[in-house]
Design a protein around this motif. Structure first.
Motif, PDB file in Angstrom:
ATOM      1  N   LEU A 183      78.043 -33.141  55.259  1.00  0.00           N
ATOM      2  CA  LEU A 183      77.760 -31.749  56.573  1.00  0.00           C
ATOM      3  C   LEU A 183      78.876 -31.576  57.740  1.00  0.00           C
ATOM      4  O   LEU A 183      79.542 -30.893  57.830  1.00  0.00           O
ATOM      5  CB  LEU A 183      76.291 -31.431  56.941  1.00  0.00           C
ATOM      6  CG  LEU A 183      76.231 -31.135  58.060  1.00  0.00           C
ATOM      7  CD1 LEU A 183      76.164 -29.438  57.233  1.00  0.00           C
ATOM      8  CD2 LEU A 183      74.755 -30.473  58.496  1.00  0.00           C
ATOM      9  N   ALA A 184      78.751 -33.220  58.224  1.00  0.00           N
ATOM     10  CA  ALA A 184      79.703 -33.628  59.755  1.00  0.00           C
ATOM     11  C   ALA A 184      81.683 -32.686  58.614  1.00  0.00           C
ATOM     12  O   ALA A 184      81.749 -32.464  59.705  1.00  0.00           O
ATOM     13  CB  ALA A 184      79.093 -34.645  59.831  1.00  0.00           C
ATOM     14  N   LEU A 185      81.805 -33.269  57.764  1.00  0.00           N
ATOM     15  CA  LEU A 185      82.898 -33.629  57.745  1.00  0.00           C
ATOM     16  C   LEU A 185      83.431 -31.602  57.099  1.00  0.00           C
ATOM     17  O   LEU A 185      84.155 -31.649  57.357  1.00  0.00           O
ATOM     18  CB  LEU A 185      83.285 -34.563  56.086  1.00  0.00           C
ATOM     19  CG  LEU A 185      84.153 -34.412  56.364  1.00  0.00           C
ATOM     20  CD1 LEU A 185      85.735 -34.865  56.522  1.00  0.00           C
ATOM     21  CD2 LEU A 185      84.626 -34.755  54.594  1.00  0.00           C
ATOM     22  N   ASP A 186      82.543 -31.463  56.972  1.00  0.00           N
ATOM     23  CA  ASP A 186      82.905 -29.502  56.800  1.00  0.00           C
ATOM     24  C   ASP A 186      83.002 -29.154  57.850  1.00  0.00           C
ATOM     25  O   ASP A 186      83.949 -27.970  57.970  1.00  0.00           O
ATOM     26  CB  ASP A 186      81.373 -29.585  55.399  1.00  0.00           C
ATOM     27  CG  ASP A 186      81.636 -29.851  54.180  1.00  0.00           C
ATOM     28  OD1 ASP A 186      83.238 -29.926  53.314  1.00  0.00           O
ATOM     29  OD2 ASP A 186      80.385 -30.301  53.256  1.00  0.00           O
ATOM     30  N   LEU A 187      82.023 -29.312  58.727  1.00  0.00           N
ATOM     31  CA  LEU A 187      82.063 -28.462  59.724  1.00  0.00           C
ATOM     32  C   LEU A 187      82.908 -29.146  60.722  1.00  0.00           C
ATOM     33  O   LEU A 187      83.723 -28.101  60.964  1.00  0.00           O
ATOM     34  CB  LEU A 187      81.021 -29.094  61.447  1.00  0.00           C
ATOM     35  CG  LEU A 187      79.060 -28.398  60.638  1.00  0.00           C
ATOM     36  CD1 LEU A 187      78.245 -29.220  61.524  1.00  0.00           C
ATOM     37  CD2 LEU A 187      79.530 -26.677  61.284  1.00  0.00           C
ATOM     38  N   LEU A 188      83.821 -30.384  60.691  1.00  0.00           N
ATOM     39  CA  LEU A 188      84.387 -30.607  61.040  1.00  0.00           C
ATOM     40  C   LEU A 188      86.125 -29.798  59.965  1.00  0.00           C
ATOM     41  O   LEU A 188      87.436 -29.896  61.100  1.00  0.00           O
ATOM     42  CB  LEU A 188      84.915 -31.801  61.287  1.00  0.00           C
ATOM     43  CG  LEU A 188      83.940 -32.809  62.193  1.00  0.00           C
ATOM     44  CD1 LEU A 188      83.980 -33.920  62.339  1.00  0.00           C
ATOM     45  CD2 LEU A 188      83.729 -32.284  63.383  1.00  0.00           C
ATOM     46  N   ARG A 189      85.943 -29.647  59.048  1.00  0.00           N
ATOM     47  CA  ARG A 189      86.657 -28.764  58.697  1.00  0.00           C
ATOM     48  C   ARG A 189      87.174 -27.000  58.507  1.00  0.00           C
ATOM     49  O   ARG A 189      87.822 -26.419  58.522  1.00  0.00           O
ATOM     50  CB  ARG A 189      87.001 -29.192  56.610  1.00  0.00           C
ATOM     51  CG  ARG A 189      87.520 -30.451  56.783  1.00  0.00           C
ATOM     52  CD  ARG A 189      87.132 -30.670  55.454  1.00  0.00           C
ATOM     53  NE  ARG A 189      87.082 -32.065  54.551  1.00  0.00           N
ATOM     54  CZ  ARG A 189      87.130 -32.470  53.428  1.00  0.00           C
ATOM     55  NH1 ARG A 189      85.868 -31.806  52.528  1.00  0.00           N
ATOM     56  NH2 ARG A 189      87.321 -33.571  53.033  1.00  0.00           N
ATOM     57  N   GLY A 190      85.507 -27.107  59.158  1.00  0.00           N
ATOM     58  CA  GLY A 190      85.686 -25.535  59.065  1.00  0.00           C
ATOM     59  C   GLY A 190      85.071 -24.281  58.233  1.00  0.00           C
ATOM     60  O   GLY A 190      85.559 -23.519  58.014  1.00  0.00           O
ATOM     61  N   THR A 212      78.388 -29.347  70.578  1.00  0.00           N
ATOM     62  CA  THR A 212      80.015 -30.237  70.464  1.00  0.00           C
ATOM     63  C   THR A 212      79.601 -31.781  70.317  1.00  0.00           C
ATOM     64  O   THR A 212      79.013 -32.229  70.730  1.00  0.00           O
ATOM     65  CB  THR A 212      79.457 -30.700  72.719  1.00  0.00           C
ATOM     66  OG1 THR A 212      78.299 -28.844  72.911  1.00  0.00           O
ATOM     67  CG2 THR A 212      80.151 -31.167  73.559  1.00  0.00           C
ATOM     68  N   VAL A 213      81.564 -31.552  69.651  1.00  0.00           N
ATOM     69  CA  VAL A 213      82.065 -32.675  69.250  1.00  0.00           C
ATOM     70  C   VAL A 213      82.524 -33.668  71.052  1.00  0.00           C
ATOM     71  O   VAL A 213      82.879 -33.068  71.259  1.00  0.00           O
ATOM     72  CB  VAL A 213      83.408 -32.764  68.970  1.00  0.00           C
ATOM     73  CG1 VAL A 213      84.390 -33.499  68.234  1.00  0.00           C
ATOM     74  CG2 VAL A 213      82.976 -31.748  67.141  1.00  0.00           C
ATOM     75  N   VAL A 214      82.152 -34.933  70.569  1.00  0.00           N
ATOM     76  CA  VAL A 214      82.341 -36.027  71.285  1.00  0.00           C
ATOM     77  C   VAL A 214      83.268 -36.428  70.970  1.00  0.00           C
ATOM     78  O   VAL A 214      82.511 -37.236  69.219  1.00  0.00           O
ATOM     79  CB  VAL A 214      81.087 -37.021  71.937  1.00  0.00           C
ATOM     80  CG1 VAL A 214      81.203 -37.713  72.989  1.00  0.00           C
ATOM     81  CG2 VAL A 214      80.315 -35.638  72.423  1.00  0.00           C
ATOM     82  N   LEU A 215      84.331 -37.338  71.007  1.00  0.00           N
ATOM     83  CA  LEU A 215      85.565 -37.970  69.955  1.00  0.00           C
ATOM     84  C   LEU A 215      85.061 -39.594  71.227  1.00  0.00           C
ATOM     85  O   LEU A 215      85.359 -39.643  72.467  1.00  0.00           O
ATOM     86  CB  LEU A 215      86.559 -37.872  70.507  1.00  0.00           C
ATOM     87  CG  LEU A 215      86.975 -36.655  69.295  1.00  0.00           C
ATOM     88  CD1 LEU A 215      87.693 -36.090  69.390  1.00  0.00           C
ATOM     89  CD2 LEU A 215      86.405 -36.737  67.595  1.00  0.00           C
ATOM     90  N   ALA A 216      84.846 -40.531  70.148  1.00  0.00           N
ATOM     91  CA  ALA A 216      84.530 -41.558  70.726  1.00  0.00           C
ATOM     92  C   ALA A 216      85.110 -43.287  69.862  1.00  0.00           C
ATOM     93  O   ALA A 216      85.709 -42.633  68.580  1.00  0.00           O
ATOM     94  CB  ALA A 216      83.755 -42.864  70.910  1.00  0.00           C
ATOM     95  N   SER A 287      85.192 -26.487  68.765  1.00  0.00           N
ATOM     96  CA  SER A 287      84.982 -27.712  69.295  1.00  0.00           C
ATOM     97  C   SER A 287      86.078 -28.572  68.851  1.00  0.00           C
ATOM     98  O   SER A 287      86.233 -29.766  70.196  1.00  0.00           O
ATOM     99  CB  SER A 287      83.534 -27.958  69.342  1.00  0.00           C
ATOM    100  OG  SER A 287      83.036 -29.467  70.878  1.00  0.00           O
ATOM    101  N   TYR A 288      86.187 -29.690  67.931  1.00  0.00           N
ATOM    102  CA  TYR A 288      86.262 -30.558  67.707  1.00  0.00           C
ATOM    103  C   TYR A 288      88.225 -30.144  67.780  1.00  0.00           C
ATOM    104  O   TYR A 288      89.385 -31.129  68.492  1.00  0.00           O
ATOM    105  CB  TYR A 288      86.321 -30.592  66.140  1.00  0.00           C
ATOM    106  CG  TYR A 288      87.116 -31.634  65.282  1.00  0.00           C
ATOM    107  CD1 TYR A 288      86.767 -33.185  65.532  1.00  0.00           C
ATOM    108  CD2 TYR A 288      88.050 -31.093  64.721  1.00  0.00           C
ATOM    109  CE1 TYR A 288      87.020 -34.260  65.186  1.00  0.00           C
ATOM    110  CE2 TYR A 288      88.786 -32.194  63.442  1.00  0.00           C
ATOM    111  CZ  TYR A 288      88.751 -33.898  64.144  1.00  0.00           C
ATOM    112  OH  TYR A 288      88.885 -34.394  63.348  1.00  0.00           O
TER     113      TYR A 288
END
Length: 406
Positions: A183-190, A212-216, A287-288
């Motif tokens: 799910l996370a991958l598909d969300l970030l792929r749009g 909200t996408v947070v990059l760390a 957001s990503y």
């Protein structure tokens, strides 16, 4: 069933050893087997009454309980009669108990109810089977051995159920993590709304209003993860549009309100983290993308964010960094009047022009920012007017210069 899901190979050794030490006469065996249906019926009735979860059980659950009790008692009598390998009769009963444990986990229940059912079943079964055995002529010495066999057998069936419950929980958690990773991958792929809705259902993920996408950094992921909502999705590998040396993981944080966003930024401390903007959860890719652009901008300028880099507070920087070539061309054309100056003189006039434009021509404010006398500012502005001419009064030129000088 995988090897990890099989009841332990040594399970049943104690019961098999006790069965091997017990000799039942043919009369006792026949009496016990004849009593089996009645004993099973009484054990099931006691379980339904005494275990609250099963007291309101629907018919199919009662049938399952009865089938399990029948199998357990049938296997027990076969074991007690020692027909063939003493461990063989245990296997189907252990497997049945293992599946009972898995079923309890799938139903969302702990092992408490099932273990209570084992205790009730063991008590009723022992009371009735011992009575039948004594009536059929079993001696007191054999009765003691018989009791040991009954309770060792129940212990081992209980252990098989506990193993099944634990394995099912582990499997379910693993599958849920896999579904949430997808799910996370598909969300970030749009990905499409249809796919995302299906992924969310499979992951049993409560849909938020926004993400909200947070990059760390990978090294900081465990710390940042502890600071955000437990519903947050995490993707630590194979992030879209990244390269192997990006060293970045993504957290998709649900419903991060402004106050919580500010607290998160403060809690992160000196760790290098980028916060994207909040977006409707189905549009989390926006957001990503912004967070990723900010991450790249910081890397390109060899800048480690001293704390959380909130993209909402740096929109102008992100706009300027969106097309580096276009920005370079804009600087080249809009600042062309300074080309003939020495590097030192050009640097001074560029900084003076930038602050003069930002402070809207307020000489004192520019002087204070530059740590020079207002007369120095007046002299430099005079030079700029000579170089740029009337274009400094043109709104489009002023716009280009503000963007070029940032």
């Amino acid at each position: 069933m995988t090897k990890e899901q099989e009841p332990a190979a040594e399970a049943g050794t104690v019961t098999a050893d006790r069965a091997a030490a017990l000799t039942l006469s043919s009369d006792v065996q026949r009496a016990l087997r004849a009593a089996l249906p009645r004993v099973a019926e009484h054990a099931v009735a006691a379980i339904i009454v005494e275990v609250p979860v099963y007291a309101a059980a629907r018919s199919f659950m009662v049938d399952n309980i009865e089938a399990a009790v029948q199998m357990a008692l049938g296997s027990f009598l076969t074991l007690a009669a020692r027909s063939g390998d003493a461990s063989t009769p245990l296997r189907p009963a252990q497997q049945g108990s293992y599946e009972l444990g898995r079923g309890e986990a799938r139903s969302g229940r702990s092992m408490d109810a099932l273990l209570s059912a084992y205790r009730v079943g063991a008590r009723v079964s022992w009371r009735e089977l011992s009575g039948v055995a004594v009536e059929a002529g079993m001696s007191a010495a054999l009765l003691a051995q018989f009791a040991e066999l009954v309770f060792a057998y129940i212990d081992e069936l209980s252990a098989a159920s506990v193993a099944g419950h634990a394995d099912e929980l582990a499997t379910s958690e693993r599958l849920q993590r896999q579904h949430r990773d997808r799910l996370a991958l598909d969300l970030l792929r749009g990905s499409s709304e249809e796919l995302l809705l299906r992924r969310a259902d499979r992951a049993r993920w409560e849909r938020p209003t926004s993400l909200t996408v947070v990059l760390a950094r990978d090294a900081d992921l465990h710390v940042v993860r502890g600071l955000v909502d437990a519903r947050s999705l995490v993707l630590a590998e194979d992030l879209p549009d990244t390269v192997p040396d990006d060293d970045v993981a993504a957290l998709l944080v649900p419903d991060l309100a402004p106050g919580a966003r500010a607290r998160l930024a403060r809690s992160i401390g000196a760790r290098s983290v980028v916060l994207g903007p909040p977006r409707p959860w189905l549009l989390a890719v926006a957001s990503y993308r912004r967070a990723l652009r900010a991450h790249r901008l910081l890397r390109e300028h060899a800048t480690d964010a001293p704390a959380a880099y909130d993209t909402e507070a740096h929109l102008a920087d992100l706009v300027r960094g969106a097309d580096p070539e276009a920005l370079a061309d804009l600087r080249r054309t809009s600042l062309a009047p300074l080309d003939d100056l020495t590097p030192v003189a050009r640097e001074k006039l560029e900084e003076t022009l930038r602050l003069w434009l930002l402070h809207r021509g307020t000489r004192e404010a520019v002087a204070e920012a530059l740590f020079v006398h207002p007369q120095t500012v007046r002299y430099r502005v005079g030079q700029l007017r000579e170089l740029f001419g009337d274009t400094l009064e043109d709104p489009e030129t002023v716009r280009d210069l503000v963007v070029a000088l940032g």
